[in-house]
Design an enzyme around this catalytic site. Structure first.
Site, PDB file in Angstrom:
ATOM      1  CB  THR A 208      -3.123   7.605   2.330  1.00 30.33           C
ATOM      2  OG1 THR A 208      -1.812   8.018   2.154  1.00 30.33           O
ATOM      3  CG2 THR A 208      -2.745   6.193   2.509  1.00 30.33           C
TER       4      THR A 208
ATOM      5  CG  HIS B  15      -4.199   7.018  -3.390  1.00 28.67           C
ATOM      6  ND1 HIS B  15      -3.418   7.518  -4.901  1.00 28.67           N
ATOM      7  CD2 HIS B  15      -3.179   8.146  -2.837  1.00 28.67           C
ATOM      8  CE1 HIS B  15      -3.023   7.408  -5.199  1.00 28.67           C
ATOM      9  NE2 HIS B  15      -2.726   8.278  -4.406  1.00 28.67           N
TER      10      HIS B  15
END
EC number: 1.1.1.103
Length: 341
Positions: free
Chosen positions: A40, A43
């Protein structure tokens, strides 16, 4: 205090100074010792479509960590200054039906540490005491710092009975590899993991899987025949988010097989639903960790001999954060741990 923050709506992450977080009545303050970089966080670093829709800027990111309790809100019970803790990164509302029914991992009002509120890439983190988890003395800081992704793996792997079963794991990222290791540890017969990244398949081999299969070079049906499997896999764990991998998994499942899905496809995904219907497959979506049953199982698995140390491949100081993100983005790493000590 020092913190790694998403300061601009563009690729990158920056070290900056931010105010120390304020302590609420029901909160604890944690001095961070080690943090790990999550997919994450990558990202968010890359500033992809999901991040642009989700992450407010500026935002202190990070949600995989271990640290020491240094302050306690006046209403908090069960924690003392000096406790070594990690914590559940999903902050739940406490008043929806699922929360009140004891299914807090299904809270529809969940907010995320390092996503919707300041995260753990900082000298200090404040979270509700409810979310903190004490780390047993015989579990190292390094392993405790990856409890969040380990929890994803445990939640996925332990969704179904595994003893004596044949398990197919699609996706050899760190979470997929840890899930495969859990399956072997608790008594699965054959655990096969698939990917196209040879570095991570080698890592899976070090973690003890039965077979790590590069599907760009090897046929899964041949591997099943080699293992003496005639009816397909009993349990499937979809950890890749790659539509072709999920379709391959569906083809390889036995009738009545059970599938847990953690991988997030990048967009809508088409599959042959006849496979699901006529094979009588059961598919379960996985989000986060069960609070806190998954956490207790994580600690017990490590205490009972599950060795996760090979999954941590890179270690840096927090001032070397750029090297850490470069390693994660390269695809040639397992877990990357940053030390704040």
């Amino acid at each position: 205090m020092k913190a790694l923050s998403k300061l601009k709506a563009e690729e990158g992450i920056w070290m900056t100074d931010v105010p120390q977080p304020e302590l609420g009545h029901n909160d604890i303050m944690i001095k961070i010792r080690k943090t790990a970089i999550c997919g994450t966080d990558v990202h968010i670093y890359n500033w992809d479509e999901w991040s642009q829709k989700t992450i407010p800027v500026p935002m202190v990111v990070g949600h995989e960590y271990v640290g020491e309790v240094v302050a306690i809100g006046q209403e908090v019970k069960g924690f003392t200054v000096g406790d070594r803790v990690s914590g559940e990164g999903h902050i739940t509302c406490g008043h929806c039906r699922n929360c009140r029914g004891g299914r807090t991992h299904l809270c529809r009002n969940t907010t995320g540490v390092g996503v919707n509120r300041p995260g753990s890439f900082a000298e200090y983190l404040v979270i509700p005491a409810f979310n903190a988890f004490k780390i047993p003395d015989n579990i190292s800081d390094e392993l405790a710092s990856i409890f969040d992704p380990f929890g994803n793996a445990v939640h996925t792997a332990l969704s179904f009975d595994l003893v004596g079963e044949d398990v197919l794991v699609s996706g050899a990222g760190p979470i997929g590899i840890m899930a495969a290791a859990v399956c072997k540890h608790v008594g699965a017969r054959h655990v096969v993991i698939t990917d196209v990244n040879e570095y991570r398949l080698d890592l899976a081999r070090k973690m003890g899987v039965t077979r790590a299969v590069n599907v760009s070079k090897e046929n899964l049906n041949d591997v099943m025949a080699e293992l003496g499997m005639t009816e397909g896999f009993d349990v499937g764990l979809e950890m890749s988010g790659a539509p072709p991998a999920f379709r391959t998994l569906l083809n390889a499942m036995n009738h009545g097989g059970r599938i847990a899905m953690l991988g997030i496809p990048p967009s809508d995904m088409s599959i042959d639903w006849n496979q699901v219907i006529f094979k009588g497959l059961f598919i379960k979506g996985i989000y986060g960790r069960e609070m806190f049953e998954t956490w207790y199982k994580m600690a017990a698995l490590i205490q009972s001999g599950l060795d996760l140390t090979p999954i941590i491949t890179h270690r840096f100081t927090i001032d070397q954060f750029q090297q850490g993100f470069d390693a994660m983005r390269s695809g040639q790493s397992g877990k990357v741990v940053l030390s704040w000590d």
